[in-house]
Design a protein around this motif. Structure first.
Motif, PDB file in Angstrom:
ATOM      1  N   CYS A 194       0.848  -1.194   0.000  1.00  0.00           N
ATOM      2  CA  CYS A 194       0.000   0.000   0.000  1.00  0.00           C
ATOM      3  C   CYS A 194       0.882   1.242   0.000  1.00  0.00           C
ATOM      4  N   HIS A 195       0.779   2.042  -1.050  1.00  0.00           N
ATOM      5  CA  HIS A 195       1.470   3.332  -1.088  1.00  0.00           C
ATOM      6  C   HIS A 195       0.575   4.349  -0.380  1.00  0.00           C
ATOM      7  N   LEU A 196       0.972   4.695   0.810  1.00  0.00           N
ATOM      8  CA  LEU A 196       0.159   5.514   1.698  1.00  0.00           C
ATOM      9  C   LEU A 196       0.090   6.954   1.199  1.00  0.00           C
ATOM     10  N   LYS A 197      -1.122   7.486   1.074  1.00  0.00           N
ATOM     11  CA  LYS A 197      -1.311   8.851   0.592  1.00  0.00           C
ATOM     12  C   LYS A 197      -1.885   9.734   1.697  1.00  0.00           C
ATOM     13  N   SER A 198      -1.470  10.977   1.697  1.00  0.00           N
ATOM     14  CA  SER A 198      -1.926  11.903   2.720  1.00  0.00           C
ATOM     15  C   SER A 198      -3.377  12.320   2.452  1.00  0.00           C
ATOM     16  N   PRO A 199      -4.232  12.270   3.461  1.00  0.00           N
ATOM     17  CA  PRO A 199      -5.627  12.676   3.276  1.00  0.00           C
ATOM     18  C   PRO A 199      -5.841  14.186   3.358  1.00  0.00           C
ATOM     19  N   ALA A 200      -4.788  14.947   3.680  1.00  0.00           N
ATOM     20  CA  ALA A 200      -4.923  16.399   3.838  1.00  0.00           C
ATOM     21  C   ALA A 200      -3.559  17.034   3.628  1.00  0.00           C
ATOM     22  N   GLY A 230      -7.036  -0.174   9.861  1.00  0.00           N
ATOM     23  CA  GLY A 230      -7.909   0.714  10.611  1.00  0.00           C
ATOM     24  C   GLY A 230      -7.212   1.515  11.689  1.00  0.00           C
ATOM     25  N   GLU A 231      -5.941   1.227  11.913  1.00  0.00           N
ATOM     26  CA  GLU A 231      -5.173   1.899  12.963  1.00  0.00           C
ATOM     27  C   GLU A 231      -4.649   3.248  12.456  1.00  0.00           C
ATOM     28  N   THR A 232      -4.616   4.252  13.338  1.00  0.00           N
ATOM     29  CA  THR A 232      -3.999   5.537  13.007  1.00  0.00           C
ATOM     30  C   THR A 232      -2.489   5.397  13.120  1.00  0.00           C
ATOM     31  N   ILE A 233      -1.784   5.637  12.008  1.00  0.00           N
ATOM     32  CA  ILE A 233      -0.329   5.468  12.017  1.00  0.00           C
ATOM     33  C   ILE A 233       0.404   6.803  11.860  1.00  0.00           C
ATOM     34  N   ALA A 234      -0.343   7.844  11.525  1.00  0.00           N
ATOM     35  CA  ALA A 234       0.230   9.191  11.446  1.00  0.00           C
ATOM     36  C   ALA A 234      -0.924  10.187  11.515  1.00  0.00           C
ATOM     37  N   GLU A 235      -0.568  11.445  11.712  1.00  0.00           N
ATOM     38  CA  GLU A 235      -1.564  12.521  11.698  1.00  0.00           C
ATOM     39  C   GLU A 235      -1.034  13.664  10.848  1.00  0.00           C
ATOM     40  N   ILE A 236      -1.949  14.334  10.157  1.00  0.00           N
ATOM     41  CA  ILE A 236      -1.599  15.509   9.373  1.00  0.00           C
ATOM     42  C   ILE A 236      -2.025  16.747  10.161  1.00  0.00           C
ATOM     43  N   VAL A 237      -1.034  17.554  10.502  1.00  0.00           N
ATOM     44  CA  VAL A 237      -1.286  18.757  11.302  1.00  0.00           C
ATOM     45  C   VAL A 237      -1.568  19.919  10.350  1.00  0.00           C
ATOM     46  N   PRO A 238      -2.765  20.528  10.417  1.00  0.00           N
ATOM     47  CA  PRO A 238      -3.077  21.620   9.498  1.00  0.00           C
ATOM     48  C   PRO A 238      -2.307  22.886   9.845  1.00  0.00           C
ATOM     49  N   LEU A 239      -1.971  23.648   8.836  1.00  0.00           N
ATOM     50  CA  LEU A 239      -1.217  24.891   9.029  1.00  0.00           C
ATOM     51  C   LEU A 239      -2.039  26.139   8.750  1.00  0.00           C
ATOM     52  N   ASP A 240      -3.173  25.995   8.081  1.00  0.00           N
ATOM     53  CA  ASP A 240      -3.931  27.162   7.631  1.00  0.00           C
ATOM     54  C   ASP A 240      -5.320  27.247   8.261  1.00  0.00           C
ATOM     55  N   THR A 283      -2.322  17.229  -0.183  1.00  0.00           N
ATOM     56  CA  THR A 283      -3.394  16.234  -0.202  1.00  0.00           C
ATOM     57  C   THR A 283      -3.155  15.259  -1.356  1.00  0.00           C
ATOM     58  N   GLY A 284      -3.186  13.978  -1.043  1.00  0.00           N
ATOM     59  CA  GLY A 284      -2.991  12.949  -2.070  1.00  0.00           C
ATOM     60  C   GLY A 284      -1.543  12.575  -2.332  1.00  0.00           C
ATOM     61  N   GLN A 285      -0.589  13.248  -1.687  1.00  0.00           N
ATOM     62  CA  GLN A 285       0.824  12.946  -1.899  1.00  0.00           C
ATOM     63  C   GLN A 285       1.207  11.666  -1.166  1.00  0.00           C
ATOM     64  N   LYS A 286       2.068  10.855  -1.792  1.00  0.00           N
ATOM     65  CA  LYS A 286       2.560   9.642  -1.137  1.00  0.00           C
ATOM     66  C   LYS A 286       3.477  10.024   0.023  1.00  0.00           C
ATOM     67  N   ILE A 287       3.229   9.412   1.165  1.00  0.00           N
ATOM     68  CA  ILE A 287       4.045   9.716   2.345  1.00  0.00           C
ATOM     69  C   ILE A 287       4.699   8.484   2.946  1.00  0.00           C
ATOM     70  N   GLY A 288       4.356   7.292   2.454  1.00  0.00           N
ATOM     71  CA  GLY A 288       4.946   6.097   3.022  1.00  0.00           C
ATOM     72  C   GLY A 288       4.512   4.851   2.287  1.00  0.00           C
ATOM     73  N   MET A 289       5.008   3.709   2.749  1.00  0.00           N
ATOM     74  CA  MET A 289       4.681   2.424   2.132  1.00  0.00           C
ATOM     75  C   MET A 289       4.448   1.385   3.209  1.00  0.00           C
ATOM     76  N   LEU A 290       3.320   0.679   3.102  1.00  0.00           N
ATOM     77  CA  LEU A 290       2.963  -0.395   4.009  1.00  0.00           C
ATOM     78  C   LEU A 290       2.965  -1.715   3.255  1.00  0.00           C
ATOM     79  N   ALA A 291       3.228  -2.795   3.956  1.00  0.00           N
ATOM     80  CA  ALA A 291       3.195  -4.118   3.339  1.00  0.00           C
ATOM     81  C   ALA A 291       2.196  -4.987   4.070  1.00  0.00           C
ATOM     82  N   GLY A 292       1.292  -5.616   3.326  1.00  0.00           N
ATOM     83  CA  GLY A 292       0.324  -6.541   3.892  1.00  0.00           C
ATOM     84  C   GLY A 292       0.349  -7.863   3.147  1.00  0.00           C
ATOM     85  N   GLN A 293      -0.241  -8.884   3.749  1.00  0.00           N
ATOM     86  CA  GLN A 293      -0.229 -10.216   3.140  1.00  0.00           C
ATOM     87  C   GLN A 293      -1.311 -10.399   2.082  1.00  0.00           C
ATOM     88  N   ASP A 294      -2.359  -9.608   2.136  1.00  0.00           N
ATOM     89  CA  ASP A 294      -3.485  -9.801   1.224  1.00  0.00           C
ATOM     90  C   ASP A 294      -3.428  -8.809   0.070  1.00  0.00           C
TER      91      ASP A 294
END
Length: 375
Positions: free
Chosen positions: A289-295, A312-322, A351-362
């Protein structure tokens, strides 16, 4: 002493040249051989130092007569990218003249090789005959641009060998390996030798990066049962953590890991190392999973590299600046149960920028075979 070969790329502008070099160690006419290169993406530098440590070791092994095969090393694979400085920043992933990724669109020999086998099959398990087919197919291709000529030369060198190891890195990540699905056992051995926890396997990643172009060339011979999996050429991309992980101690250990694998493959004299792959996790590339920023905002990670994640776990947060002070952060939710493999080092995200990569079995529903690598 090793022998050195130089290849000058064609030039499109007066007065400028780029040169690739290859150092050959060991036995010239050995029955088995390996090829290594680094910095196909010119902004990925850990492999450059690893290969320097590796060549230091090969010099000693060669002087002791302990190289049982031939080992070729291209210490840098992308002189064009090295020269792409934009206001002091190295832009080494894409060719600025064409926009092409330096590790995509290597020559695809599949059609020519299949047609050749229809007319005249090769003897069973005759790797020399197979490599001759590769050489003839590549000799019929005549790229005139420097980018195409460089890729053609690199693949030509690699397909002379039984093993291709292409050294890369991510922006910030744990060690991980990409390899072909039909090479699972050897990929696990490579991971065990180098202390790599995560291996990604696929049948066809897409985009024709170097390791896939190599693997695809061998595949028609495997499909027609003209070679066993044990004799099949092996290719893998080793991702050496992140771009900032250029360190002598790390590089020396990574070089020792590669040497352990080459010794296990019978290219270096000595007692065969015991490789324990029990702790290595294998993931389908379709489960990445190429993780994308929601904001838009600053990324505040809640998980470290290599940590387990749950769907379903929160693995990061996007801190708003504006927004107003005290405005809520936007959670970044894991879409898989698995492992946090990479985190992009850019912390200010769109918003929508790739910020990380996750690996899953499915396998994930949006992942398609042949389109798994992206740009």
């Amino acid at each position: 002493m090793p022998t050195t070969t130089r290849f000058v790329l064609p030039t499109l502008t007066p007065g400028s040249t780029h040169t690739l070099i290859k150092h050959s160690f060991g036995l010239t006419n050995a029955s088995r051989s390996a090829y290594l290169q680094a910095a196909t993406h010119a902004d990925e530098h850990p492999g450059l130092l690893v290969l320097q440590h590796l060549m230091d070791a090969l010099l000693v092994l060669e002087s002791q007569g302990k190289l049982l095969g031939r080992i070729d090393v291209v210490p840098y694979a992308n002189p064009i990218g090295f020269g792409q400085q934009v206001f002091g920043q190295l832009a080494g992933r894409y060719d600025l003249a064409t926009g092409e990724n330096f590790n995509r669109n290597f020559p695809d020999l599949t059609k020519v090789l299949i047609q050749g086998l229809e007319n005249a099959p090769v003897p069973f398990n005759d790797t020399r005959a197979i490599k001759d087919r590769f050489a003839r197919a590549l000799a019929a291709i005549h790229p005139v641009d420097p980018l195409g000529a460089g890729k053609h030369w690199l693949l030509t060198q690699a397909l002379e060998h039984d093993i291709l190891l292409d050294l890369h890195c991510d922006t910030s990540s744990i060690l991980h390996i990409y390899a072909n699905l039909n090479q699972r056992e050897r990929a696990l051995n490579f991971a065990a030798a180098t202390g790599t926890r995560a291996v990604f396997l696929e049948d066809e990643a897409g985009g024709l990066p170097m390791d896939e172009a190599y693997a695809k060339a061998w595949k028609p011979f495997l499909d027609q049962q003209l070679i066993t999996p044990q004799q099949l050429g092996f290719s893998a991309t080793l991702e050496l953590r992140g771009q900032s992980d250029v360190d002598d101690e790390l590089a020396a250990e990574d070089a020792r890991g590669i040497l352990r694998f080459l010794q296990h493959e019978g290219l270096i004299e000595g007692e065969e190392p015991v490789l324990d792959a029990a702790s290595v996790m294998v993931y389908p590339l379709e489960g990445v999973c190429h993780l994308k920023s929601p904001a838009a905002g600053i990324v505040a990670w809640k998980k470290a590299l290599g940590e387990s994640v749950t769907r379903g776990e929160t693995i990061a947060e996007i801190v708003p600046l504006d927004l107003q002070p005290g405005a809520p952060r936007t959670p970044v939710i894991s879409q898989v149960t698995g492992l946090l493999v990479a985190r992009h080092h850019t912390k200010l995200t769109r918003t929508g920028q790739k910020i990380g990569m996750l690996a899953g079995q499915d396998p994930l529903p949006d992942r398609q075979s042949g389109k798994l690598m992206g740009l």
